[in-house]
Design a protein around this motif. Structure first.
Motif, mmCIF file in Angstrom:
data_model
loop_
_atom_site.group_PDB
_atom_site.id
_atom_site.type_symbol
_atom_site.label_atom_id
_atom_site.label_comp_id
_atom_site.label_asym_id
_atom_site.label_seq_id
_atom_site.Cartn_x
_atom_site.Cartn_y
_atom_site.Cartn_z
ATOM 1 N N GLU A 306 72.538 26.920 -9.974
ATOM 2 C CA GLU A 306 74.151 26.901 -9.459
ATOM 3 C C GLU A 306 74.039 27.797 -8.036
ATOM 4 O O GLU A 306 74.731 26.924 -7.320
ATOM 5 C CB GLU A 306 74.204 28.188 -10.243
ATOM 6 N N ARG A 309 73.036 24.839 -6.379
ATOM 7 C CA ARG A 309 73.346 23.577 -5.976
ATOM 8 C C ARG A 309 75.029 23.873 -5.130
ATOM 9 O O ARG A 309 74.883 22.833 -4.141
ATOM 10 C CB ARG A 309 74.504 23.358 -7.627
ATOM 11 N N PHE A 338 66.382 22.139 -12.166
ATOM 12 C CA PHE A 338 66.880 21.880 -11.956
ATOM 13 C C PHE A 338 68.422 20.520 -12.107
ATOM 14 O O PHE A 338 68.929 20.203 -13.199
ATOM 15 C CB PHE A 338 67.468 21.252 -10.318
ATOM 16 N N TYR A 342 71.330 20.114 -14.566
ATOM 17 C CA TYR A 342 72.493 18.880 -14.216
ATOM 18 C C TYR A 342 72.329 17.137 -14.740
ATOM 19 O O TYR A 342 73.302 16.590 -14.762
ATOM 20 C CB TYR A 342 72.215 18.865 -12.667
ATOM 21 N N PRO A 346 67.713 16.980 -7.793
ATOM 22 C CA PRO A 346 68.673 17.814 -6.518
ATOM 23 C C PRO A 346 69.357 16.526 -5.374
ATOM 24 O O PRO A 346 70.482 17.178 -4.590
ATOM 25 C CB PRO A 346 68.051 19.145 -5.970
ATOM 26 N N ILE A 349 72.854 15.024 -6.530
ATOM 27 C CA ILE A 349 73.492 15.959 -6.842
ATOM 28 C C ILE A 349 74.511 15.715 -6.194
ATOM 29 O O ILE A 349 76.176 15.710 -6.717
ATOM 30 C CB ILE A 349 73.447 16.970 -6.979
#
Length: 360
Positions: A306, A309, A338, A342, A346, A349
């Motif tokens: 988190e 991100r 990651f 998600y 990343p 993202i």
């Protein structure tokens, strides 16, 4: 007010609460502001009880640091020390605490402490922000602190002599602290140490005390005295009352959550978190799962990704820099974890901002 920038040397200095021994390289410079003053309505306190602390802090023998430290005697045998400082290099220090009580309330801290009793036995623990540490020594104990360069220490230390505890009647509480106390992290014949999460009124008292102490207004002195006594009273009251089983189970978990949230980049393990909380690893894992619904490892990973991100999206960090900032030396490992949360790596993202962290 003292303000100096000098090359520290190996030395030995006395403080109001014991002895400081600090070995340093000769070419290291430090800058520290130290203020020793009495309350406007308490100027008749004997200097013999407080003068040593100022001399110890002003000497080149203290750890290399920059910031401020204010020392105020509240009552005979009851001293307040407020500080906000940043260590300029990795430091190892050692000092001896006389018998008595130390209450340290830290909004910021990062380091490791070892407490050694006369028998030679030692108790080691990390020091983190967002906690109050209670140390009751029946005999002289040796503190050994290790701090990293850049570590910030902000908070207060209430140093209370055995004679003050006797006069105030508090000795009945602190001399009978035992292993079964809900806040205990270490208990032996000569030493008891506990920790309390800083929250609610205790956190408010700390911030108000720091605010008024740094204001340098004589009109603040009554507030400073009142808040110092309030903190002593509140912690004493908490230690003397048994908590419910549910509250006892939550306390180590809250402490672990605070440590993870404040320092996600630290190489936490379930064992090191259990040690921080003063309970065995098996009990810690059970209590953590009961309170949070997940394992300590999963919780740490969630906090890290988190934060990573946010660093990528809000700060524009590269995946490599973000992974290092949150505690992963290997960007590929960070990317793998990651993606588990998600559904995208990343590096992509920003293309899918609507993704939400999956539930375990």
């Amino acid at each position: 007010m003292f303000h100096s920038k000098v090359p520290p040397q190996l030395g030995l200095q006395m403080t109001a609460f014991g002895t400081i021994r600090e070995p340093f390289a000769e070419n290291v410079c430090w800058e520290m502001k130290v203020d020793h003053r009495t309350l406007s309505h308490g100027s008749d306190l004997p200097l013999s009880e407080t003068q040593g602390l100022q001399e110890g802090l002003e000497s080149p023998a203290v750890p290399p640091k920059s910031g401020t430290c204010i020392h105020i005697p509240i009552r005979p045998g009851f001293d307040l020390i407020c500080y906000d400082m940043i260590m300029s290099e990795t430091t190892a220090s050692e000092w001896t605490m006389s018998p008595g009580l130390s209450l340290m309330l830290l909004s910021h801290a990062q380091g490791d402490t070892s407490l050694e009793v006369p028998s030679g036995a030692a108790f080691c623990t990390p020091m983190v922000g967002g906690a109050a540490y209670v140390v009751m020594a029946k005999k002289p104990i040796v503190w050994k602190n290790t701090t990293d360069a850049g570590a910030r220490f902000r908070g207060i230390d209430l140093q209370i002599s055995s004679s003050f505890l006797e006069r105030s009647g508090l000795n009945q509480i602190y001399s009978t602290l035992h292993e079964g106390n809900a806040f205990r992290r270490h208990a032996s014949r000569d030493l008891w140490m506990g920790s309390i999460i800083l929250k609610d009124q205790l956190q408010t008292f700390l911030e108000k005390l720091l605010q008024h102490t740094h204001a340098y207004q004589s009109t603040d002195d009554l507030i400073i005295e009142a808040k110092a006594l309030d903190i002593l009273h509140m912690i004493s009251n908490m230690l003397s009352h048994e908590e419910s089983d549910a509250e006892q189970a939550r306390m180590p978990v809250e402490q672990a959550i605070t440590a993870i949230t404040d320092m996600p980049e630290r190489q936490w393990t379930t064992a090191s978190l259990a040690k921080l909380c003063g309970i065995n690893e098996k009990s810690f894992k059970q209590q953590f799962k009961a309170v949070t619904g997940c394992t300590p490892r999963y919780y740490l990973q969630r906090i890290r990704v988190e934060l990573g991100r946010r660093l990528i999206l809000e700060k524009g960090m590269s995946v490599t820099l973000a992974s290092v900032a949150v505690g992963y030396d290997n960007p590929s490992h960070f990317a793998k974890i990651f993606k588990r949360f998600y559904n995208v790596p990343p590096s992509q993202i920003h293309l899918n901002l609507s993704n939400v962290v999956k539930h375990q």
